[in-house]
Motif scaffolding. Sequence first.
Motif, PDB file in Angstrom:
ATOM      1  N   GLY A 165      -2.126 -17.066  -0.234  1.00  0.00           N
ATOM      2  CA  GLY A 165      -2.347 -15.772  -0.936  1.00  0.00           C
ATOM      3  C   GLY A 165      -2.756 -16.252  -2.797  1.00  0.00           C
ATOM      4  O   GLY A 165      -2.250 -14.750  -3.667  1.00  0.00           O
ATOM      5  N   GLN A 199       0.651  -9.482  -7.075  1.00  0.00           N
ATOM      6  CA  GLN A 199       1.141  -9.556  -5.485  1.00  0.00           C
ATOM      7  C   GLN A 199       0.160  -8.613  -5.183  1.00  0.00           C
ATOM      8  O   GLN A 199      -0.020  -8.110  -4.417  1.00  0.00           O
ATOM      9  N   ALA A 200      -0.596  -7.188  -5.994  1.00  0.00           N
ATOM     10  CA  ALA A 200      -2.177  -7.025  -5.581  1.00  0.00           C
ATOM     11  C   ALA A 200      -2.578  -7.416  -5.467  1.00  0.00           C
ATOM     12  O   ALA A 200      -3.513  -7.365  -4.109  1.00  0.00           O
ATOM     13  N   ARG A 222      -2.305 -10.748  -3.774  1.00  0.00           N
ATOM     14  CA  ARG A 222      -2.196 -10.949  -2.660  1.00  0.00           C
ATOM     15  C   ARG A 222      -2.364 -10.550  -1.607  1.00  0.00           C
ATOM     16  O   ARG A 222      -2.490 -10.612  -0.078  1.00  0.00           O
ATOM     17  N   SER A 223      -1.503  -9.439  -1.741  1.00  0.00           N
ATOM     18  CA  SER A 223      -2.221  -8.132  -0.610  1.00  0.00           C
ATOM     19  C   SER A 223      -3.473  -7.611  -0.813  1.00  0.00           C
ATOM     20  O   SER A 223      -3.551  -7.519   0.463  1.00  0.00           O
ATOM     21  N   ARG A 272      -4.985 -10.449   1.730  1.00  0.00           N
ATOM     22  CA  ARG A 272      -4.326 -10.593   2.986  1.00  0.00           C
ATOM     23  C   ARG A 272      -5.278  -9.167   3.669  1.00  0.00           C
ATOM     24  O   ARG A 272      -5.548  -8.812   4.666  1.00  0.00           O
ATOM     25  N   ALA A 273      -5.362  -7.949   2.995  1.00  0.00           N
ATOM     26  CA  ALA A 273      -6.484  -7.192   3.725  1.00  0.00           C
ATOM     27  C   ALA A 273      -7.283  -7.346   3.945  1.00  0.00           C
ATOM     28  O   ALA A 273      -7.887  -7.052   4.874  1.00  0.00           O
ATOM     29  N   TYR A 297      -3.068  -0.717   8.111  1.00  0.00           N
ATOM     30  CA  TYR A 297      -2.828  -1.904   7.157  1.00  0.00           C
ATOM     31  C   TYR A 297      -2.927  -1.693   5.650  1.00  0.00           C
ATOM     32  O   TYR A 297      -1.320  -2.226   5.546  1.00  0.00           O
ATOM     33  N   GLU A 298      -3.677  -1.796   5.500  1.00  0.00           N
ATOM     34  CA  GLU A 298      -4.514  -1.417   3.719  1.00  0.00           C
ATOM     35  C   GLU A 298      -3.318  -0.837   3.058  1.00  0.00           C
ATOM     36  O   GLU A 298      -2.413  -0.279   2.135  1.00  0.00           O
ATOM     37  N   THR A 357       0.221   0.586   4.485  1.00  0.00           N
ATOM     38  CA  THR A 357       1.334   0.159   4.281  1.00  0.00           C
ATOM     39  C   THR A 357       1.149  -0.790   2.868  1.00  0.00           C
ATOM     40  O   THR A 357       2.125  -0.343   2.409  1.00  0.00           O
ATOM     41  N   LEU A 358       0.278  -1.813   2.431  1.00  0.00           N
ATOM     42  CA  LEU A 358       0.432  -2.983   1.651  1.00  0.00           C
ATOM     43  C   LEU A 358      -0.283  -1.751   0.748  1.00  0.00           C
ATOM     44  O   LEU A 358       0.743  -2.364  -0.606  1.00  0.00           O
ATOM     45  N   ALA A 402       2.511  -1.321  -2.391  1.00  0.00           N
ATOM     46  CA  ALA A 402       2.178  -2.069  -4.749  1.00  0.00           C
ATOM     47  C   ALA A 402       2.112  -0.676  -5.380  1.00  0.00           C
ATOM     48  O   ALA A 402       3.522  -0.856  -5.703  1.00  0.00           O
TER      49      ALA A 402
END
Length: 267
Positions: A90, A199-200, A202-203, A206-207, A222-223, A225-226, A230
């Motif tokens: 992460g 957090q950005a 980490r996202s 993940r994306a 998915y993008e 949603t993340l 944010a």
Amino acid sequence: MESRKKVSLIHINRPQVHNALNAELLAQLGTTIGDLNSDGSTRAVVITGTGTKAFSAGADLEALSAMDVHEAHLFLQSGQEILRRIEQSGIPVIAAVNGVALGGGFELALACSFALLSTSASLGLPEAGLGLMPGFGGTQRLVRAVGPAVARYLMLTGRRVDAERAYRLGLSVLPPVTAEELLPTALTVAEEIAKCGPQACRSILRAVEHAQDAPLETGLAYETTLAAMAVGGPQSTEGIGAFLGRRTPDFDAVSAAHQSHARRESA
């Protein structure tokens, strides 16, 4: 391991065997990455090799030669799981390749978020010349990095790629720098990342991970949603407010306040 400005520096420390990877070192690396992911303060990691000759020359051949099929399977499976943990970290993990990165050493660099190279670096998967094949994910990640034709060529011939060609192939995100400049460059990049919203970051990781295998439409959903999470999150409030107010964002304060609120809610 060293820590500075929310950045952790990990040295692969077996210079007497060119930083070869054995089971103990891999387990320690996996534990360290796991601890850094959960400590709440580390925002980026740099991995490099001790000394000037090698990032890592690969799996410890002396240990490998003593294994039977079952033992080799367990060792390789464990190595794959640890490199996968790095790949799915992460927090960004940067490989600062300061010399040869061969076999498992190259596979480790491929599992990192991205790599930076010194001018003396060289990369290769020479296993076929020893009657072996890559076993820490090289056949899968190298194809994704450079395409199947180049990947086949490099693995079937065992030829090394020098730093300049590696950069042209996209195996490094910046042009090679001198050995003296490598760690300062890697740490500067890591510190740039550490200033961004955790957090950005980490996202984003993940994306990008999701994009490796998912169809475009699934990845876009998915993008969305993340990205929406944010926008609605406290870190974006701080980031946008800091930008409009012409100040430096304090993401640590936001994280601390959020954690304190979560503890009160659960009490």
